[in-house]
Design a protein around this motif. Structure first.
Motif, PDB file in Angstrom:
ATOM      1  N   THR A  36       0.857  -1.184   0.000  1.00 29.36           N
ATOM      2  CA  THR A  36       0.000   0.000   0.000  1.00 29.36           C
ATOM      3  C   THR A  36       0.885   1.223   0.000  1.00 29.36           C
ATOM      4  O   THR A  36       2.104   1.130   0.200  1.00 29.36           O
ATOM      5  N   LYS A  37       0.328   2.384  -0.219  1.00 25.64           N
ATOM      6  CA  LYS A  37       1.111   3.620  -0.221  1.00 25.64           C
ATOM      7  C   LYS A  37       1.638   3.910   1.183  1.00 25.64           C
ATOM      8  O   LYS A  37       0.927   3.754   2.168  1.00 25.64           O
ATOM      9  N   TYR A  38       2.881   4.328   1.250  1.00 27.66           N
ATOM     10  CA  TYR A  38       3.478   4.665   2.543  1.00 27.66           C
ATOM     11  C   TYR A  38       3.106   6.102   2.887  1.00 27.66           C
ATOM     12  O   TYR A  38       3.526   7.048   2.230  1.00 27.66           O
ATOM     13  N   GLU A  39       2.289   6.275   3.921  1.00 25.00           N
ATOM     14  CA  GLU A  39       1.864   7.602   4.362  1.00 25.00           C
ATOM     15  C   GLU A  39       2.808   8.105   5.449  1.00 25.00           C
ATOM     16  O   GLU A  39       3.186   7.374   6.357  1.00 25.00           O
ATOM     17  N   LEU A  40       3.149   9.393   5.369  1.00 23.69           N
ATOM     18  CA  LEU A  40       4.057   9.966   6.360  1.00 23.69           C
ATOM     19  C   LEU A  40       3.405  10.175   7.718  1.00 23.69           C
ATOM     20  O   LEU A  40       4.028  10.012   8.759  1.00 23.69           O
ATOM     21  N   GLU A  41       2.134  10.565   7.730  1.00 28.50           N
ATOM     22  CA  GLU A  41       1.468  10.852   8.995  1.00 28.50           C
ATOM     23  C   GLU A  41      -0.038  10.685   8.842  1.00 28.50           C
ATOM     24  O   GLU A  41      -0.545  10.592   7.719  1.00 28.50           O
ATOM     25  N   PRO A  42      -0.781  10.662   9.967  1.00 21.67           N
ATOM     26  CA  PRO A  42      -2.232  10.511   9.870  1.00 21.67           C
ATOM     27  C   PRO A  42      -2.863  11.606   9.014  1.00 21.67           C
ATOM     28  O   PRO A  42      -2.405  12.758   9.028  1.00 21.67           O
TER      29      PRO A  42
ATOM     30  N   GLY B 108      -5.050   3.012  10.981  1.00 18.25           N
ATOM     31  CA  GLY B 108      -4.862   2.510   9.624  1.00 18.25           C
ATOM     32  C   GLY B 108      -3.423   2.659   9.158  1.00 18.25           C
ATOM     33  O   GLY B 108      -2.866   1.750   8.537  1.00 18.25           O
ATOM     34  N   MET B 109      -2.817   3.803   9.471  1.00 19.71           N
ATOM     35  CA  MET B 109      -1.432   4.040   9.075  1.00 19.71           C
ATOM     36  C   MET B 109      -0.483   3.058   9.755  1.00 19.71           C
ATOM     37  O   MET B 109       0.396   2.477   9.105  1.00 19.71           O
ATOM     38  N   GLU B 110      -0.658   2.844  11.053  1.00 18.75           N
ATOM     39  CA  GLU B 110       0.226   1.940  11.779  1.00 18.75           C
ATOM     40  C   GLU B 110       0.022   0.493  11.342  1.00 18.75           C
ATOM     41  O   GLU B 110       0.983  -0.276  11.250  1.00 18.75           O
ATOM     42  N   GLN B 111      -1.219   0.110  11.052  1.00 19.31           N
ATOM     43  CA  GLN B 111      -1.465  -1.242  10.536  1.00 19.31           C
ATOM     44  C   GLN B 111      -0.781  -1.422   9.184  1.00 19.31           C
ATOM     45  O   GLN B 111      -0.140  -2.448   8.920  1.00 19.31           O
ATOM     46  N   ASP B 112      -0.885  -0.397   8.340  1.00 16.89           N
ATOM     47  CA  ASP B 112      -0.230  -0.457   7.030  1.00 16.89           C
ATOM     48  C   ASP B 112       1.282  -0.593   7.189  1.00 16.89           C
ATOM     49  O   ASP B 112       1.934  -1.331   6.436  1.00 16.89           O
ATOM     50  N   ARG B 113       1.851   0.131   8.157  1.00 20.44           N
ATOM     51  CA  ARG B 113       3.306   0.078   8.324  1.00 20.44           C
ATOM     52  C   ARG B 113       3.777  -1.293   8.793  1.00 20.44           C
ATOM     53  O   ARG B 113       4.874  -1.729   8.431  1.00 20.44           O
ATOM     54  N   THR B 114       2.974  -1.961   9.599  1.00 24.19           N
ATOM     55  CA  THR B 114       3.377  -3.314   9.986  1.00 24.19           C
ATOM     56  C   THR B 114       3.352  -4.239   8.765  1.00 24.19           C
ATOM     57  O   THR B 114       4.222  -5.116   8.630  1.00 24.19           O
ATOM     58  N   GLU B 115       2.381  -4.055   7.872  1.00 26.64           N
ATOM     59  CA  GLU B 115       2.323  -4.884   6.659  1.00 26.64           C
ATOM     60  C   GLU B 115       3.478  -4.560   5.727  1.00 26.64           C
ATOM     61  O   GLU B 115       4.068  -5.459   5.110  1.00 26.64           O
ATOM     62  N   ILE B 116       3.823  -3.275   5.626  1.00 24.80           N
ATOM     63  CA  ILE B 116       4.984  -2.880   4.821  1.00 24.80           C
ATOM     64  C   ILE B 116       6.253  -3.469   5.435  1.00 24.80           C
ATOM     65  O   ILE B 116       7.133  -3.970   4.730  1.00 24.80           O
TER      66      ILE B 116
ATOM     67  N   LEU C 119       5.750   5.551  15.601  1.00 25.23           N
ATOM     68  CA  LEU C 119       5.506   6.762  16.386  1.00 25.23           C
ATOM     69  C   LEU C 119       4.075   6.854  16.908  1.00 25.23           C
ATOM     70  O   LEU C 119       3.725   7.805  17.604  1.00 25.23           O
ATOM     71  N   GLY C 120       3.250   5.859  16.584  1.00 24.02           N
ATOM     72  CA  GLY C 120       1.845   5.901  16.971  1.00 24.02           C
ATOM     73  C   GLY C 120       1.580   6.091  18.456  1.00 24.02           C
ATOM     74  O   GLY C 120       0.731   6.907  18.834  1.00 24.02           O
ATOM     75  N   PRO C 121       2.260   5.346  19.339  1.00 21.74           N
ATOM     76  CA  PRO C 121       1.992   5.505  20.778  1.00 21.74           C
ATOM     77  C   PRO C 121       2.219   6.927  21.268  1.00 21.74           C
ATOM     78  O   PRO C 121       1.452   7.460  22.070  1.00 21.74           O
ATOM     79  N   ASP C 122       3.280   7.570  20.786  1.00 27.10           N
ATOM     80  CA  ASP C 122       3.574   8.941  21.182  1.00 27.10           C
ATOM     81  C   ASP C 122       2.498   9.894  20.677  1.00 27.10           C
ATOM     82  O   ASP C 122       2.015  10.762  21.415  1.00 27.10           O
TER      83      ASP C 122
END
Length: 419
Positions: A152-158, A180-188, A206-209
């Protein structure tokens, strides 16, 4: 190297909340890893992500790697710029460049400062703080298209940001985009591990922060803006977010070979912010910082003292604050940016506009100003003759330093001591 090394960084995880997640049963894979070996580490001083991850990458403190905040002062001047990967490597050597020197490939994702991305063997994906929108923040460049085609496309931020005071619908949009962004990053991350020839992988999430900055008032019953109704609906979102990373860590533990090593760590904890101090205001009130008497400076000071908070609140409610801040602090993307170019991440035109419209170094009377700050984190700069174009402090340096330490050690709010 016989086995591979996997480093998973979860930004801003307080030990107490991780322990709560374990007790709740939200992170069984993290619990399994902790049963092997675990412990608490000391963060950097101050405990800021930009500084801490730079120290992790280089094994050096800010005095050596030169990244001490999210905003840095230009050498010999009063202007500022964002940190960059070029600045980091000009003062120190990140781990993956040591590996590159011995022909060992490494994969790095979202470790700040990550722009311009390293050209070391393997791949390097820049972070959302230092990478300008629309920039080529992924090396090699064709990897960006490959990730979008295969995952999927790599998004920089929400897509949607949230801060206290916005509507619940905006809060829900923010959470949907963040999760959604963090889930995508784990798949990437999984795809890259399976398909790239690297011996060391370093992924920072960086999601938790981000979530704790946005929802911190709902995670602390004693916070002055605690909302019982919203806390009941969204108070467990932190643990739900951790479960995304836990699933990824579980997948990774199953994928790893016997000789591989997994390390999960965080850069700092997180606490509830109930009060803040504007250090420049304090320095002004205590005659360390002085303003010019120019009419435009007086007008800006009037706006700051009487209009700023109301304007800021209105812009937040209308979702315009962050876009305006981004416009005023993000520079134009230059395709020639590279890991050796320590150029400012702030376009000169937008920076000049920001300084003209807001209270800035242009409004200070440097002939009498002793001390000032440029960003959060508590660093105070003395207007020394040696390091400033209009500086004048020489022999008084130690005395002023000691005076500032003594004065601020006793700071109190009206209702009690700061600590």
């Amino acid at each position: 190297m016989t086995g591979k090394i996997y480093v998973i960084g979860l930004d801003g995880i307080p030990p107490r909340r991780l322990e709560s997640a374990v007790e709740r049963g939200d992170v069984p894979n993290l619990e399994r890893a902790m049963d092997c070996v675990s412990g608490k580490t000391v963060s950097t001083n101050p405990p800021l992500s930009m500084l801490a991850w730079s120290t992790f990458a280089t094994g050096q403190d800010a005095g050596k790697h030169g990244i001490y905040n999210f905003m840095l002062r230009d050498e010999g001047k009063y202007t500022t710029h964002f940190p960059s990967y070029a600045r980091l490597r000009s003062n120190s050597t990140p781990l993956w460049e040591y590996l590159d020197a011995v022909d060992v490939g490494s994969g790095v994702m979202n470790l700040m400062p990550g722009y311009p991305p390293s050209r070391s063997k393997g791949f390097h994906i820049g972070d959302n703080v230092t990478s300008p929108n629309g920039s080529s923040f992924i090396h090699p460049r064709d990897l960006s298209e490959e990730i979008e085609q295969e995952v999927t496309k790599y998004e920089l931020e929400p897509v949607t940001s949230y801060s206290r005071g916005k509507s619940e619908s905006v809060l829900q949009e923010y959470l949907d985009s963040l999760f959604g962004m963090e889930q995508d990053r784990t798949e990437i991350g999984k795809y890259l591990i399976q398909n790239k020839d690297c011996q060391v992988f370093t992924y920072i999430f960086l999601g938790p922060d981000s979530l704790q900055h946005s929802l911190g008032h709902l995670l602390d019953e004693n916070h002055p803006e605690y909302n019982t109704e919203l806390a009941e609906k969204y108070g467990d979102k932190f643990f739900e977010l951790l479960s995304i990373y836990d699933e990824f860590i579980g997948w990774l533990m199953e994928y790893m070979n016997e000789d591989d090593i997994l390390m999960v760590l965080s850069d700092h904890g997180h606490g509830s912010v109930k009060r803040e101090i504007n250090l420049n205001s304090w320095l002004y009130q205590n005659n360390y910082l002085h303003f010019r008497t120019h009419p435009w400076t007086k007008l800006k000071l009037f706006g700051y003292n009487h209009v700023f908070e109301a304007t800021k609140y209105t812009l937040k409610k209308s979702n315009l604050l962050n876009p305006i801040k981004k416009f005023l602090t993000t520079r134009e993307v230059n395709d020639d940016d590279d890991q050796d170019s320590d150029s400012s991440n702030t376009d000169t035109n937008s920076r000049d506009l920001k300084d003209m419209l807001t209270v800035s170094h242009l409004d200070y009377d440097w002939s009498s100003t002793k001390a000032y700050t440029i960003a959060s984190g508590g660093q105070i700069f003395l207007n020394t003759e040696e390091k400033h174009e209009e500086g004048w402090i020489t022999t008084e340096y130690e005395r002023i330093c000691n005076e500032l330490v003594a004065s601020q050690s006793g700071l109190e709010f009206a209702s009690g001591a700061l600590n």
